[in-house]
Enzyme design. Sequence first.
Site, mmCIF file in Angstrom:
data_model
loop_
_atom_site.group_PDB
_atom_site.id
_atom_site.type_symbol
_atom_site.label_atom_id
_atom_site.label_comp_id
_atom_site.label_asym_id
_atom_site.label_seq_id
_atom_site.Cartn_x
_atom_site.Cartn_y
_atom_site.Cartn_z
ATOM 1 N N GLN B 347 -10.461 -3.978 3.075
ATOM 2 C CA GLN B 347 -9.767 -2.518 2.312
ATOM 3 C C GLN B 347 -11.096 -1.636 2.962
ATOM 4 O O GLN B 347 -12.299 -2.109 2.790
ATOM 5 C CB GLN B 347 -9.717 -2.795 0.682
ATOM 6 N N THR B 512 -14.370 -4.235 -2.864
ATOM 7 C CA THR B 512 -12.875 -4.471 -3.607
ATOM 8 C C THR B 512 -12.851 -6.020 -3.330
ATOM 9 O O THR B 512 -13.421 -6.669 -2.495
ATOM 10 C CB THR B 512 -11.720 -3.807 -2.977
ATOM 11 N N THR B 513 -11.865 -6.797 -3.993
ATOM 12 C CA THR B 513 -11.639 -8.302 -3.786
ATOM 13 C C THR B 513 -10.304 -8.091 -3.235
ATOM 14 O O THR B 513 -9.451 -9.196 -3.525
ATOM 15 C CB THR B 513 -11.983 -8.876 -5.247
ATOM 16 N N HIS B 514 -9.990 -7.230 -2.222
ATOM 17 C CA HIS B 514 -8.802 -7.092 -1.713
ATOM 18 C C HIS B 514 -8.768 -7.824 -0.441
ATOM 19 O O HIS B 514 -8.565 -7.201 0.744
ATOM 20 C CB HIS B 514 -8.272 -5.753 -1.760
ATOM 21 N N ASN B 515 -9.085 -9.302 -0.367
ATOM 22 C CA ASN B 515 -9.059 -9.919 0.645
ATOM 23 C C ASN B 515 -7.540 -10.537 1.170
ATOM 24 O O ASN B 515 -6.924 -10.843 0.248
ATOM 25 C CB ASN B 515 -9.941 -11.279 0.723
#
Lengths: 423, 587, 235
Positions: B347, B512-515
């Site tokens: 992100q 973010t932890t939107h991997n």
Amino acid sequence: MNARRLRVSAIAAAVAATGLLAAAPALVARESSHGSIERGRYLVYAGDCAACHTDERGQLFAGGRPIPTPFGTIYSTNITPDPETGIGNWTSDDFYRAMHEGVAPGDRRLYPAFPYPWYTKLTRADVDDIRAYLSTLPAVKQANKPSELPWPFSMREVMAGWNALYFKQGTFKPNPQKSAEWNLGAYLVEGAGHCGSCHSPKNFAGAPKRDKAFQGGYGEHWYATSLGGDLHDGLGQWSVDDIVRYLKTGANARAAAFGPMAEVVHDSTQHLDADDLHAIAVYLKDLPPHETGTRSASANNGNNVDHDRLARGRGVYVDDCAGCHMDNGEGIPGVFPPLKGNSVVQAQDPETVVHIVLSGEKTAVTRENPTGLAMPAFDWKLDDQAIADLVTYLRNDWGNHGAPVDRDKVASTRSTIVAARTR
Amino acid sequence: MATKLPPVDVVLVGFGWTASILGQELTDAGLQVLALERGSFRDTVPDFATTQIQDELRYAVRNELFEEPERETLTFRNSADQTALPMRHLGSFKPAAGAGGAGVHWNGQNWRFLPTDFMMRSHTEQRYGKRFIPEDMTIQDWGVTYDELEPFYDRFEYLCGISGQAGNLNGAIHDGGNPFEGPRKRAFPLPPLARSYGTVLFDKAAKEAGYKPFPCPAANTSKPYKNIYGVQMGECTYCGFCEWFGCGNYSKSSPQTTVFPVLLEKDNFELRTHMSVTKVLLDSSGKRATGVIYVDPQGREFEQPADLVILTAFAQHNVHLLLLSGIGKPYDPTSGQGVVGRNYAYQITSSVDVFLNEIVNPFMGAGALGQAIDEFNGDNFDHGPQKFVGGGYIALWTTGGRPILQHHLPKDAPKWGSGWKKAMADNYLRTVSIATHGSVMSYRDAYLDLDPTYRDEYGNPLLRLTFDFHDNEHRMSDFLTDKAAGIAKAMKARDIHVKQRKGHYTIVPYQTTHNTGGAIMGTDPRTSVVNRYLQSWDVPNLFVVGSCAFPQNAGYNPTGTVGALAYWAANAIRTQYLKKQGPLVSA
Amino acid sequence: MSFVPSRRRLLKAALVPSAATVVPLRFVPSAAAESVAAPGQFPFFTAVEFTFVEAAVARLIPNDELGPGAKEAGVATFIDRQLAGPYGRAATWYMRGPWRDGTKEQGYQLRLTPAQLYRTAIADVDAWCSNQKQRPFAEQDAAAQDTLLHGLESGDVKLARAPAKDFFQMLLQNTVEGFLADPLYGGNRGFAGWKLIGFPGPRYNYVAEIQQYGKRYKMPTVGLLGRDGSRTRES
């Protein structure tokens, strides 16, 4: 579905046998063994046998659960059909004598931690059905543990004297001045339900005070509130539907079941059908308020509570409780019980509310309400004075009414809980 | 030698959102399901109790609810000419550890991707021409459409009790909601959360700027809610400790508050915690999973046989497990061949801090309490003049005002000393921040593979991440930041601080932890790891569920789509796979 | 549905190694403030180190007309306790080799734990001062201390062993943490940090207040251990 008719008719049959019911539901022949077992299963729910006769990590109905009494600890017995360690070798007369008289085979007297003073009211037919169901359980080989009562209570013969003074043996006798439904409720509450074993005050010998039935008592380490019509610490504000909902789901807009009552709801009352729960509620709503009760819901705080204490208690409340119970003490109906108008908060003995603040609790898990919402423990966070101030405040705001609580009460509740945990 | 255990029907690896959903749905179908979780069991009481959870140091700074790099981490480099080095402590992303996974500590920002997001390549080519997409940008269509997923988005939203305002009901646009969203069949289960002052001011300014702001969909309950499984939730009280923390009063949607009470009681469900799965086992043909190997806290190995293996761990852990188990052809960035590890994305975010005159009490908030505009997300605007692919939303979130990590100071505020104190005293109560949250496309040079040097506690190679922002992402992000600055100016503040995302992607500050990506879904086994039902092309009795399936990342937070995909996969298993166990899509 | 009380599930769970059983309803304090047994009056620091850190934090967040600074707020005590615990030991960090310098995008690659970094750097700074014919850091006047801190921050001051910039960043970060964390950890004494900025502490219900736009929140500051801002876990 047939099972429901069987359940209703089992109990109604007892009442009908007295000739009171104007129009009894169709009776199903008792010779049907399948019907007997199903009725027995239902009665075992109603009597909540599994709760005491099953240990925390033990097998169903194999006993071994420690039951604390004021006189020491008793261990529940194995009531699976195992012939050596259970009741597999008992005749149906043996079983009936245990339930009706409190005497086991070999004239062995049972301690009233086993609630035979209530089960005595069950009809012979119902007791036979219970035994029929118990006989279908898997037999578990588990020897009964001896009780840990000090002398002279360790001598079962002592019970002869106790029974003579305090035990009124006898099958339920319907009250002809009351409705069939009331009598059904009475049969359930005073019989299988054995509600009085916690909810009635007891005398020094541990016998229930008959003149003060259901006016509040102790169960394990908890104070069980009055079920009488008192408006503050009884069921005076509850409707019949409130009671039914509470017993069926573990919560209603006014309260949530926790501690031993959560177990009762989970193991027993959630399994009863709506008509039976309604009958229980009708009976309970007819109980008189106790002599010290308050008739008016708007009675002002008759206690002289120090304003500084109330202010401190309010501070603790806003800092620590308002996240769930909300600023106005109304909680979220059906989710977090209201403290306003709460009969546990205003109970004569604040033991229960102090206990919950200290140790937290989880509400009953039922089919209709599986969530098991929990309150955390505050024992590490609030000292005795803070909890005393808090509970005093809870008992005296929002129209609530209750005597102040001092820190010694909190301290003694705290040590009781610690002792129970470390046993 | 691993101890072989009695078989189960289904084994779930990792016990977060996707496992909870699949566990619930598959046990309802009568299957015997076992979930293996590396971390510990956690529940609202005692682990997230109101008595202790609002502890910023413990949970947000010292990361108590997250995975410990000591036990699980990866190596990172921006490009293949560098040596990847371990991520030694958490920074850019913070995966969870323990039952409930990230569902415990997320903010609750819950979105549906746009219909065009699922057709990223074909739609972009169709509107802008084939040459609009750079040659090294490996974006793909998902193989599933928004319309197909709509009922499953709905199910996840009604599982959670999402608070929001519908903008598109069956094609009819409704004022007050997101006018750009894909059509939904019915309204949100709960109305929007109460508005904080910051969101009110943003709303006003955004409208003045000609946009259509709307309340962000929130997995924080605006009212008490009983969900699709009969589980009861409370009501958010705006305590301001959402992200990084568990919710103490049952008002944040998590596996604990929505699924556990019914799932954990089932006779045909079992959870084993503190068990680390290290490998998926295959039979000699390599085409059938026979179960998994896991290690207990004493280091003893167990073999757990299962008929159906589902990887439900965090996105990159799923990819790691595929690589360690030798399932699927690993991606080779040089040749462009292979699939496992390809199309990793993330992100790109930026923000504009706004220093107001008014007191806004930032400490009153909720994780998904925000107001957003979507004019620059997806393909909601004409990309032709911009010449970049992708977009994002712009939102003012008021998630809390936690003193250590959530204070913002003006650009020239001193970093320490009396000047710092004064800046803190003057600004803490009067600052809000507008966030841009943008998509990241996938590229040939952004991928996951196994590190040649660094190992974990079991002696297995760590996962290696090679990733950087491309020019496309920077230009897109700057575009969004500029728009956000425009709205900030309209808020008539004392000062604003525009913070563009600059330079290389760095693993250091939290973003973010939107991997996403690494085990992507698609229609072609040459360019995807799983088919449109998230079933492995190579091993039909293996499903891989999570954001690892995203072929590239869109502008929104991923959890809503992850939840929808989990329900979609569960449905495919129940209605198709269980009938004839084999590939659901012919390759 | 068959009648299976919850106790039976506990029995089932016990058959297989699992931790999914009853958890007592009790607060489990984090290990963050545990002390490593160390001789002397502080859990981690020597007396000299403590004096150094106290002097340093007093410059990073000074006592001034806005109120108490980091020294008065007990930040040195906070840092001391943190370094004595798992944070100081880098207990949750990946601390396996090989060790290489990385790009700044690759983050912390030092072999030193926070405790080791502090110990090494403090000694190095005082050694640097000695080389420069200056008094030890803690004995210098405020202006000189500020100059030295700026030098560490920029990297202009080069230390013998510890990387100055890394040390400064960690010290500054821990100072801010100590000033603004819950007082139970030893810092933010009397809610000095929270009162400076107007943060009321951990409170769980703002339902009424969140829509009172522009209004200052008036409830007294509270911490996890109550309204007494001097209560710490050790007290």
